[in-house]
Design an enzyme around this catalytic site. Structure first.
Site, PDB file in Angstrom:
ATOM      1  N   CYS A  80       0.833  -1.201   0.000  1.00 44.51           N
ATOM      2  CA  CYS A  80       0.000   0.000   0.000  1.00 44.51           C
ATOM      3  C   CYS A  80       0.873   1.258   0.000  1.00 44.51           C
ATOM      4  O   CYS A  80       1.493   1.566  -1.004  1.00 44.51           O
ATOM      5  CB  CYS A  80      -0.981  -0.032   1.170  1.00 44.51           C
ATOM      6  N   HIS A  94      -3.519  -5.409   1.045  1.00 43.94           N
ATOM      7  CA  HIS A  94      -2.877  -5.667   2.340  1.00 43.94           C
ATOM      8  C   HIS A  94      -2.905  -7.149   2.698  1.00 43.94           C
ATOM      9  O   HIS A  94      -3.842  -7.612   3.370  1.00 43.94           O
ATOM     10  CB  HIS A  94      -3.596  -4.895   3.441  1.00 43.94           C
ATOM     11  N   GLU A 137      -1.192  -8.620   4.939  1.00 42.78           N
ATOM     12  CA  GLU A 137      -1.045  -8.775   6.390  1.00 42.78           C
ATOM     13  C   GLU A 137      -2.383  -8.654   7.111  1.00 42.78           C
ATOM     14  O   GLU A 137      -2.483  -8.972   8.305  1.00 42.78           O
ATOM     15  CB  GLU A 137      -0.040  -7.754   6.941  1.00 42.78           C
TER      16      GLU A 137
END
Length: 256
Positions: free
Chosen positions: A96, A211, A213
């Site tokens: 990002c 994302h 994660e």
């Protein structure tokens, strides 16, 4: 196997360091969150790392454009150290805002522009993998969230041609299960040719807007309760991992 060590850059508005650190540690890496000022003071800290990460957030408030101010600090103060790092057989990822930093620093090609909607967009997207990058080994599709206002990928025609030639278009937005389930368009921001991520340095450097994660557990999926019932009624085991975790596992296993 010696555990690979990860350095996660932080400071001035980057804010997903903890999730990223937890994801790497859960698949066997050691990881440190290090402020950019500490790396500028002692660039040799990078010598002990096999993986470098620029996580998501809003560095310097995106006041001069997303990722630009942080990228300028990198180029001016850590350019030679990053070149030395990448000259080794290492991995690097920008997620990002980290992707925006990588493009602004010239570490991956292209640029991220304001979303076609002119709005900050936070939702889940479906991705198709078309790269042999070690980050994406064994992954063909995955659903992960996005959260950005400047995620529209663009590159000039000659750059795009070279990206394709180098097999460096890593991820593209598609209208997959998650998008269709919520009746959303596959491409959330108007990215050129639906590009969500690109690679450089032979696939060792990956930049992506979504994302991973935030997609390491099955229960993070927006419709996990619906899926859970499907698994149970079909007599199948309910998954525990989210699709994003494999990306971090791949990075660790690269150094096995």
């Amino acid at each position: 196997m010696k555990k690979p060590h990860v350095i996660i850059f932080s400071g001035y508005g980057l804010n997903t360091e903890d999730e990223t650190k937890a994801a790497f540690e859960s698949v066997g890496a050691t990881a440190d969150i290090v402020h950019i000022n500490d790396l500028i003071a002692d660039p040799t800290k990078l010598d002990a790392a096999q993986i470098a990460v620029f996580p998501g957030g809003f560095s310097y408030g995106d006041d001069t454009g997303s990722g630009k101010a942080y990228a300028n600090r990198l180029k001016q103060h850590l350019g030679p150290a990053l070149e030395k790092f990448l000259a080794r057989d290492t991995l690097m990822i920008g997620i990002c805002n980290g992707f925006q930093i990588l493009t602004s620093a010239g570490l991956v090609p292209g640029v991220l522009l304001t979303n076609d909607s002119a709005r900050y967009t936070c939702r889940w997207v479906d991705l198709e993998v078309s790269s042999k990058s070690p980050w994406l080994k064994g992954i063909t599709r995955m659903s992960v969230p996005i959260a950005h206002g400047e995620g529209k990928y663009y590159a000039p025609a000659d750059t795009l041609t070279q990206l394709k030639k180098d097999d460096a278009v890593a991820l593209t937005y598609v209208a997959g299960e998650t998008a269709k389930f919520f009746d959303l368009p596959g491409n959330p921001n108007g990215s050129l040719e639906n590009i969500a991520g690109v690679t450089a340095y032979g696939g060792r450097v990956l930049g992506l807007m979504p994302h991973p994660e935030r997609a390491v557990r099955f229960t993070q999926l927006p419709h996990w309760t619906y899926l859970k019932e499907q698994y149970l009624r079909g007599g199948m085991e309910v998954p525990t991992e989210g699709a994003g975790l494999q990306l971090f596992r791949n990075a660790v296993e690269y150094f096995a």
